[in-house]
Scaffold this motif. Sequence first.
Motif, PDB file in Angstrom:
ATOM      1  N   GLY A 109      34.955   9.493  -6.439  1.00 48.53           N
ATOM      2  CA  GLY A 109      33.263   8.970  -6.818  1.00 48.53           C
ATOM      3  C   GLY A 109      33.205   9.300  -8.066  1.00 48.53           C
ATOM      4  N   GLY A 110      31.678   8.900  -8.292  1.00 42.71           N
ATOM      5  CA  GLY A 110      30.949   8.615  -9.211  1.00 42.71           C
ATOM      6  C   GLY A 110      29.793   7.196  -9.640  1.00 42.71           C
ATOM      7  N   SER A 111      28.921   8.127 -10.087  1.00 42.39           N
ATOM      8  CA  SER A 111      27.894   6.993  -9.985  1.00 42.39           C
ATOM      9  C   SER A 111      27.661   6.400 -11.495  1.00 42.39           C
ATOM     10  N   SER A 112      26.537   5.533 -10.890  1.00 40.48           N
ATOM     11  CA  SER A 112      26.490   4.119 -11.929  1.00 40.48           C
ATOM     12  C   SER A 112      25.304   4.416 -12.697  1.00 40.48           C
ATOM     13  N   ASN A 113      25.469   3.233 -13.708  1.00 34.15           N
ATOM     14  CA  ASN A 113      24.321   3.167 -14.644  1.00 34.15           C
ATOM     15  C   ASN A 113      22.981   2.982 -13.598  1.00 34.15           C
ATOM     16  N   PRO A 114      21.767   3.395 -14.242  1.00 34.11           N
ATOM     17  CA  PRO A 114      20.733   3.141 -13.413  1.00 34.11           C
ATOM     18  C   PRO A 114      20.450   1.407 -13.951  1.00 34.11           C
ATOM     19  N   GLN A 115      19.045   1.141 -13.214  1.00 33.89           N
ATOM     20  CA  GLN A 115      18.408  -0.049 -13.105  1.00 33.89           C
ATOM     21  C   GLN A 115      17.010   0.576 -12.739  1.00 33.89           C
ATOM     22  N   THR A 116      16.018   0.111 -13.240  1.00 31.68           N
ATOM     23  CA  THR A 116      14.486  -0.137 -13.281  1.00 31.68           C
ATOM     24  C   THR A 116      14.430  -0.366 -12.219  1.00 31.68           C
ATOM     25  N   PHE A 117      13.377   0.242 -10.887  1.00 29.07           N
ATOM     26  CA  PHE A 117      12.616  -0.675  -9.842  1.00 29.07           C
ATOM     27  C   PHE A 117      11.339  -0.209 -10.274  1.00 29.07           C
ATOM     28  N   SER A 118      10.761  -1.289 -10.260  1.00 25.50           N
ATOM     29  CA  SER A 118       8.416  -0.823 -10.874  1.00 25.50           C
ATOM     30  C   SER A 118       7.799  -1.588  -9.622  1.00 25.50           C
ATOM     31  N   ILE A 119       6.821  -0.416  -8.877  1.00 23.80           N
ATOM     32  CA  ILE A 119       6.316  -0.176  -7.666  1.00 23.80           C
ATOM     33  C   ILE A 119       4.586  -0.964  -8.725  1.00 23.80           C
ATOM     34  N   ASP A 120       4.254  -1.208  -8.392  1.00 27.04           N
ATOM     35  CA  ASP A 120       3.445  -2.053  -9.774  1.00 27.04           C
ATOM     36  C   ASP A 120       1.656  -2.721  -8.688  1.00 27.04           C
ATOM     37  N   ASN A 121       0.375  -2.510  -8.886  1.00 29.58           N
ATOM     38  CA  ASN A 121      -0.592  -2.270  -8.093  1.00 29.58           C
ATOM     39  C   ASN A 121      -0.807  -4.211  -8.127  1.00 29.58           C
ATOM     40  N   PRO A 122      -1.464  -4.554  -6.952  1.00 27.40           N
ATOM     41  CA  PRO A 122      -1.616  -6.554  -6.430  1.00 27.40           C
ATOM     42  C   PRO A 122      -1.498  -6.502  -7.754  1.00 27.40           C
ATOM     43  N   PRO A 123      -1.390  -8.043  -8.271  1.00 27.43           N
ATOM     44  CA  PRO A 123      -2.513  -8.757  -8.517  1.00 27.43           C
ATOM     45  C   PRO A 123      -4.175  -9.324  -8.920  1.00 27.43           C
ATOM     46  N   PRO A 124      -4.817  -9.749  -9.359  1.00 25.66           N
ATOM     47  CA  PRO A 124      -5.894  -9.272  -9.690  1.00 25.66           C
ATOM     48  C   PRO A 124      -5.822 -10.617  -8.620  1.00 25.66           C
ATOM     49  N   PRO A 125      -6.716 -10.628  -7.265  1.00 27.49           N
ATOM     50  CA  PRO A 125      -6.647 -12.116  -7.396  1.00 27.49           C
ATOM     51  C   PRO A 125      -7.383 -13.523  -7.167  1.00 27.49           C
ATOM     52  N   THR A 126      -7.457 -15.097  -7.213  1.00 28.17           N
ATOM     53  CA  THR A 126      -7.476 -16.105  -8.043  1.00 28.17           C
ATOM     54  C   THR A 126      -8.415 -16.744  -6.790  1.00 28.17           C
ATOM     55  N   THR A 127      -8.474 -16.188  -5.228  1.00 25.76           N
ATOM     56  CA  THR A 127      -9.026 -16.704  -4.784  1.00 25.76           C
ATOM     57  C   THR A 127      -9.445 -16.137  -4.053  1.00 25.76           C
ATOM     58  N   TRP A 128     -10.676 -15.669  -2.906  1.00 25.92           N
ATOM     59  CA  TRP A 128     -11.917 -15.168  -2.146  1.00 25.92           C
ATOM     60  C   TRP A 128     -12.427 -15.902  -1.015  1.00 25.92           C
ATOM     61  N   VAL A 129     -12.064 -15.183   0.080  1.00 25.89           N
ATOM     62  CA  VAL A 129     -12.730 -15.532   0.695  1.00 25.89           C
ATOM     63  C   VAL A 129     -14.069 -14.795   2.003  1.00 25.89           C
ATOM     64  N   ARG A 130     -15.532 -15.421   2.301  1.00 21.14           N
ATOM     65  CA  ARG A 130     -15.766 -14.376   2.490  1.00 21.14           C
ATOM     66  C   ARG A 130     -16.801 -14.754   3.886  1.00 21.14           C
ATOM     67  N   SER A 131     -17.025 -13.932   4.928  1.00 24.26           N
ATOM     68  CA  SER A 131     -17.529 -14.606   5.755  1.00 24.26           C
ATOM     69  C   SER A 131     -19.322 -13.740   6.625  1.00 24.26           C
ATOM     70  N   ILE A 132     -19.818 -14.642   6.765  1.00 24.05           N
ATOM     71  CA  ILE A 132     -21.827 -14.440   6.970  1.00 24.05           C
ATOM     72  C   ILE A 132     -21.492 -14.274   8.169  1.00 24.05           C
ATOM     73  N   PRO A 133     -22.037 -13.175   8.322  1.00 26.28           N
ATOM     74  CA  PRO A 133     -21.975 -12.460   9.625  1.00 26.28           C
ATOM     75  C   PRO A 133     -23.378 -12.919  10.464  1.00 26.28           C
ATOM     76  N   GLY A 134     -23.124 -12.461  11.990  1.00 23.84           N
ATOM     77  CA  GLY A 134     -24.090 -13.046  12.763  1.00 23.84           C
ATOM     78  C   GLY A 134     -23.897 -14.626  13.822  1.00 23.84           C
ATOM     79  N   ILE A 135     -22.971 -15.288  12.216  1.00 24.04           N
ATOM     80  CA  ILE A 135     -22.885 -16.924  13.324  1.00 24.04           C
ATOM     81  C   ILE A 135     -21.260 -16.718  13.796  1.00 24.04           C
ATOM     82  N   THR A 136     -21.837 -17.390  15.086  1.00 19.77           N
ATOM     83  CA  THR A 136     -20.519 -17.267  16.035  1.00 19.77           C
ATOM     84  C   THR A 136     -19.946 -18.820  16.499  1.00 19.77           C
ATOM     85  N   THR A 137     -21.373 -19.282  16.734  1.00 14.75           N
ATOM     86  CA  THR A 137     -21.310 -20.609  17.588  1.00 14.75           C
ATOM     87  C   THR A 137     -21.611 -21.879  16.756  1.00 14.75           C
TER      88      THR A 137
END
Length: 987
Positions: free
Chosen positions: A137-165
């Motif tokens: 056996g033996g090991s292959s050449n490596p490939q790089t896997f990146s763990i990145d921070n989430p991309p910045p949002p382009t859309t947002w959602v907010r709720s106004i509390p206290g309004i239910t009906t």
Amino acid sequence: MFNQDSLPCFLRSEIRIFAECHLCQRASQLLVIFIVCLAAGCGGGTSSGGVVQTNPQPQNLPVLAAIAPSTAPVGGSSINLIVYGSNFQNGATVQWNGTALSSSWIGATQMTATVPATNFVSAGNARVTVTNPSPGGGSSNPQTFSIDNPPPPTTWVRSIPGITTAHDIVWDAAHGKLYVSISSADPNAPNSIVPIEPVKGTAGTLVAAGNNPDRLAISSDSAYLWVGLDGDNAVQRFLLPALTKDIFFTLPLDSFGETQRPVDLQAAPVNPHTVALVSENINLETGQGVYVYDDAVRRTSFVPGTTSPGGVYIDWIQWAGNDSKIYASQSITIDAGGVATLNVNPSGVSLASYNGGQIGPARFIQYDNSNGRLYSYARAFNPIDGSQIGQFPIGLGERTCTADSSLGRYFCLFALQENDVSLFELWVYDLDSYALIDRVYFGASAGTPLSTITGTPLRLVRWGNAGLALITQTDTYRGQGGFYLIDGAAVNPNSAPDSSSGSAPVHHSFVSSLAPQQVPAGGPDLTLTIKGSNFTPDSYACWNCNFLQFQFLPTSYVSSQQLSVTIPASVLANSRQLLVSVFDTHANLFSSNSLSLLVTPTPAAGSTTKVSVLDLTGLAMDWDPVGGLLYVGTAEGDGAHPNSIVAVDPNTASIVKTQQVESNPDLVSVGAQGQYLYVAYAGSTNMTQLPLPGLQSPVTWTLRNPVDSSVYWAGDMKAAPENPHTTAVTLFNLESTPDETGGVVVYDDNVERPQFVQGFGASSNIYDTIAWGSTDQILTAACSFGCLSNTPVSPLYEFQVAPTGAALLATGTAEFNQGEIHSDFGTGLIYSDDGNVADPKTQANVGSYNASGLVAPDSSLNRIFILGQTQAQANTNTNSFTIQSFDQKTFSLVSTITLDNLAGSPVQLARWGNSGLAILTFGDGSTSLGVLYLVQDASFVSSAQKAIYSVPQISTRQPELVQRRWKRISKLDIVKGLKAKNTVTVP
């Protein structure tokens, strides 16, 4: 004899010496060594002190070419990693920074492994390798896997509390505020109006409004807020922006002395002192009249409700572009549709016209003054005649929608039900093409509020530069009602958001094109270019994928609109359809759609058949022999050309022109002399005439018959053989059973001839499919599907066509058809998909080909072509079909070709050019997509009499005649399926 080549090299050398010097003294020593080595299975080495020393075996190193995916977001969930390369041995493992992952060996060129979520805790890079098992056996050449921070949002959602009906919401652009009416059942702020400052995302001081405030309207100058009070049966007006109470008036009693409440309320577009309202009898719960008020003074004349003489069902109203006209509609009525036009003058309001019928807008209709359309629950209407002019593709579920013609967009907020979980999404459409252009995902809720948004969607309105405001109702499965602000690129990508805070929903990507669209099987690695929208560095192409099966492909991010993908040769080894979608590892979402890459079979030796494929999600097609083009009507889901007529040059398999039309053109017919193309729709109750070959300046009109004002869907439509201005249409009412109630009408351009053949109800006949004889004086019809139990197979009906219109002339006695019927103007005969042939002049059957499927006659070749399946093909998963050609006159079989691995189910067969056939298929969207196949075979599509042959092998035996053994998708199936998706559920 033993094989010396199988021995270690040093033994082979020593045996050679022994053979050459067989009398030398080392003979006995070599034989001992030889025997010892055979017994021990030793390798190469030297002898020292009577012990054989072995050399290690050479390593069998794997080669790692690519991994997919190669990125993941911080905090992401576990993923299924696919590694591609060569020399992977059974038992090999995928290593993550030197630690073995749970791995599966697929073959020498592909493996999979599970990467746990614990590896995605923080940003950074990981080394991925493959290790083959021992020995060697033996090991292959490596490939790089990146763990990145989430991309910045382009859309947002907010709720106004206290309004239910909340009951209703309006936007006051002049003062930058939203106003919300709160019901009497609200635990926190009952019977009140709450002002909202959406940029700040804050609620102001609530104002007591009266008993159960509901519908709201802003005056044209933003000086007044009109409030309908359901509990007081009255209207309260407030001064803006201070929300100070102004005038108050109660609604009159109806003609029976019953109390009425305002079910709808609309401020006039010009005069700020004028308001129109719809009254509702609180016991009957239906619209009972329309009134107009100036301040608190009611104008004298009004439109009475349904219980009064001359009354109509009206639940909802919308002013037209001025104060002189109101459009009105209904949501719960006995005739399930229609649009009323009301005239308004200083004396009051009166009914001008009403086209009550099978369709119509329902609750919360919206009139857009810029384009003159009414919008309601993802459908668009022409208010002048009540016709449906388009529909937006939707998911099944509760929804609320709003249009904004200044942005050219239509928005719908959906609560989609999936496996007892409610998925909340914002769907964004192009207002003109009705095509889906964006989807924003807000999460899920099933009793537990996992989603940013909960409840059942009730009202959606536009505000600010890039904002939407949503109110929802409490629901057992979807959670508590609330008030939400959506802001950002999903609403308006060309303007800065009004506020850049809140929770960040995620966007589905969209795939618009693949290049190339087809490749031959058995080729090398392929570089595929994917174009679309909303791609991110975490986007990966995936073939035939779902959440139970991920088959990632090595993907390089080029831009938000383009990906570059490598498809390994192992995936392209066999002919098939690959449904290519895009998965975003950060969003954990698939693209809104998939497109197909066709891996075509290699033609057999000696085959004369050439097959080209175009990735068109077509619903209908017709060939223009004058212009030499094939015209295809494409569905709403086509990635590149939704809701369009696409002109195709079949000789080069290329698109030469497109023209956007109305929703889902499922009937196309080229007129005589190639002068016009006629189009009818599965998503519109209209019909269109387009000049050829330019397709510009289309003329569109509403389908109806001469005796009532209802609008109808086209069941079938055919252009006449002689006059390029003449067409015939069958009319369907999809609210009735059977549907075929509208009859058969004849048009000259957009002018309806006064005489028509009445449909089911006035007669017992069902007319689904039509075909002309060899002249414009004979038209035939038959039932195709859903025929009556006493006539499960339809006879042929003959109509006499005159300048005044059409009339039923005779009915055949023999069973003729259960499928579509087709004309051949050369023979003047009618051909059924059942394989039967009839003379329309006598309605008598004149023969049968004893085959069935999809039929295309061509008297210029003395041929009839039938696409079907043999018994063997119907019992396999290869989706294979056979086209057989018959001598048109003798009914004898001439030749046959076989097509394997078709994508989707065939829905239409057509002849084109000197030696071509076209096949249009329809896919289910999950396992296959419909495409256009262009078949060229000069020996098969020929007038020359030839021996029976089969592709890919020559056969001298009489083959089995094909039959229609697959589930036939009719035009009516398409129309009903699309209508079912858009069925309105009123909350």
